[in-house]
Design a protein around this motif. Structure first.
Motif, PDB file in Angstrom:
ATOM      1  N   CYS A 372       0.809  -1.224   0.000  1.00  0.00           N
ATOM      2  CA  CYS A 372       0.000   0.000   0.000  1.00  0.00           C
ATOM      3  C   CYS A 372       0.839   1.269   0.000  1.00  0.00           C
ATOM      4  CB  CYS A 372      -0.959   0.012   1.183  1.00  0.00           C
ATOM      5  SG  CYS A 372      -0.162   0.009   2.803  1.00  0.00           S
ATOM      6  N   PHE A 385      -5.789   0.192  -3.638  1.00  0.00           N
ATOM      7  CA  PHE A 385      -5.261   0.630  -2.351  1.00  0.00           C
ATOM      8  C   PHE A 385      -5.957  -0.065  -1.177  1.00  0.00           C
ATOM      9  CE2 PHE A 385      -5.304   3.505   1.341  1.00  0.00           C
ATOM     10  CZ  PHE A 385      -3.946   3.608   1.578  1.00  0.00           C
ATOM     11  N   ASN A 386      -7.276  -0.193  -1.246  1.00  0.00           N
ATOM     12  CA  ASN A 386      -7.989  -0.819  -0.131  1.00  0.00           C
ATOM     13  C   ASN A 386      -7.591  -2.282   0.038  1.00  0.00           C
ATOM     14  OD1 ASN A 386      -9.520   1.446   0.696  1.00  0.00           O
ATOM     15  ND2 ASN A 386     -10.900   1.142  -1.015  1.00  0.00           N
ATOM     16  N   GLN A 388      -4.732  -3.559  -0.963  1.00  0.00           N
ATOM     17  CA  GLN A 388      -3.344  -3.532  -0.496  1.00  0.00           C
ATOM     18  C   GLN A 388      -3.293  -3.310   1.017  1.00  0.00           C
ATOM     19  OE1 GLN A 388      -1.702  -0.346  -2.852  1.00  0.00           O
ATOM     20  NE2 GLN A 388      -0.753  -1.749  -4.304  1.00  0.00           N
ATOM     21  N   PHE A 389      -4.132  -2.398   1.501  1.00  0.00           N
ATOM     22  CA  PHE A 389      -4.115  -2.102   2.931  1.00  0.00           C
ATOM     23  C   PHE A 389      -4.611  -3.292   3.749  1.00  0.00           C
ATOM     24  CE2 PHE A 389      -4.662   0.181   6.867  1.00  0.00           C
ATOM     25  CZ  PHE A 389      -3.680   1.148   6.812  1.00  0.00           C
TER      26      PHE A 389
END
Length: 398
Positions: A372, A385-386, A388-389
């Protein structure tokens, strides 16, 4: 029991990102600033045994005549960032850490990077092997003099031109033989630093789109030495927003027809990226994720222009043309302006703390849970991104 002592070695230490990171560490250690911007300070990571800011000592390489304090003061004057009281309170720490700085190694850099090298004591080397040996001597000397328990090496230097891999980069043994040849550079400068750090057992983090450790030979070396790797190209602005917004279009089944992003910035990073060769690495990194996030390739364009007056305040303007129900064409536009170094510095501390933790846990190779933080995360094809987080959250849970 004595507190742990850990080192943060910054390649390009006196650049905006490096000096801001040092100031941030000092300010956090002295309780002069909050942890805003520091991902690893979020509640879900409280159970991780991460090193506290006060545990850190800073060192680094640079090819320019500067100290951490002079670099911070210069950025303050040019970009109107930092509180003067914070600078004054942390001046002693910055000066002490500046004593750990060493002249950088730039083996056959391109012209735009070479033009910034104004130190008279830069070590001249004739082969890549000699450059690696010098870097390793500096790293080992820092560990010994500062009595460190651990050291993480972070590349915060200027972006290099793309470096194409050849047969010599496919295995560690083949690369070793190539390091003795002075005629054709076997590695770009970022990879010389990566090799040096990994070979002596220090985690290596690449904040830039430069080649660094991303080649089979150095990935093999990282496995041999049980060294964690993280990178590459820190995600702080326009690409961060792309990695959040593009999945929105995909999940709502809205067809993106074109996505144009114009970026302007005026710091040394912008100056280096005004060179077409260096810019090519950054544009590729910024434009690569759309196809993977959307499942198709819309028409896209990314520009990066050097506007000197902006200094560290990078600005991005994006125009997204998309199609909705019944063929209706619509538009989303956004403008993002942020101080480049202030966006990056807390993330440097995040990835440094997490890389040190990973090594203590016996992890090696690509740290996939740090995806992320990067535009081109090594070992991970996921750019949402979500999602990845979620990798980072799951790592903390387990």
């Amino acid at each position: 029991m004595a507190a742990r002592r850990v080192g943060l070695w910054l390649i390009g230490a006196c650049g905006g990102v490096g000096s801001t990171t040092a100031l941030g560490l000092a300010a956090l250690s002295r309780g002069l600033t909050s942890t805003t911007g520091l991902v690893s300070a979020l509640p879900q990571f409280a159970s991780l045994q991460l090193d506290e800011p006060a545990n850190f000592t800073v060192g680094g390489h640079d090819i320019r005549k500067a100290s951490l304090l002079s670099a911070v003061k210069e950025l303050h004057c040019r970009s109107n960032v930092f509180d003067e009281r914070t600078i004054a309170a942390c001046a002693g720490d910055l000066e002490n850490w500046s004593a750990n700085l060493r002249p950088g190694v730039a083996f056959r850099p391109n012209a735009v990077v070479a033009a910034m090298a104004d130190r008279s004591d830069i070590v001249q080397v004739s082969t890549p092997r000699a450059a690696i040996d010098q870097i390793q001597r500096d790293l080992k000397a820092f560990v010994d003099s500062a009595k460190l328990d651990q050291l993480v090496v972070v590349n915060a230097a200027s972006t290099e031109p793309p470096f194409e891999l050849g047969e010599a980069h496919q295995s560690f043994d083949k690369l070793l033989a190539a390091l003795e040849r002075p005629a054709i550079p076997a590695l770009p400068t970022s990879s010389l630093y990566a090799f040096a750090a990994i070979d002596v057992g220090f985690p290596y983090v690449n904040l830039t789109p430069s080649r660094g450790a991303t080649m089979p030979a150095l990935e093999e070396l990282a496995c041999k030495r049980n060294v964690p790797l993280a990178g590459q190209d820190l995600k702080t602005g326009e690409t961060l927003l792309k990695s959040v917004l593009a999945p929105l279009f995909a999940r709502r089944n809205l067809k993106v027809l074109s996505w144009v992003g114009h970026n302007i910035l005026g710091n040394r990073d912008g100056m280096v990226l005004s060179d077409p060769e260096n810019k090519a690495s950054k544009v590729k990194s910024k434009d690569a994720l759309l196809g993977e996030l959307l499942g198709y390739r819309p028409q896209s364009h990314v520009s990066i222009e050097y506007i000197e007056s902006l200094d560290d305040w990078k600005t991005a303007w994006d125009h997204i043309h998309f199609e909705g129900f019944l063929g209706t064409k619509m538009t989303l536009q956004f403008t993002w302006q942020g101080c480049d170094s202030l966006l990056a510095a807390p993330l440097v501390l995040d990835v440094a703390r997490l890389a040190l933790l990973a090594q203590r846990r016996g992890e090696s190779g690509a740290l996939k849970h740090l995806a992320c933080f990067f535009k081109s995360p090594i070992g991970v094809d996921q750019h949402d991104f979500n999602k990845q987080f979620e990798l980072l959250d799951r790592y903390a849970d387990h």
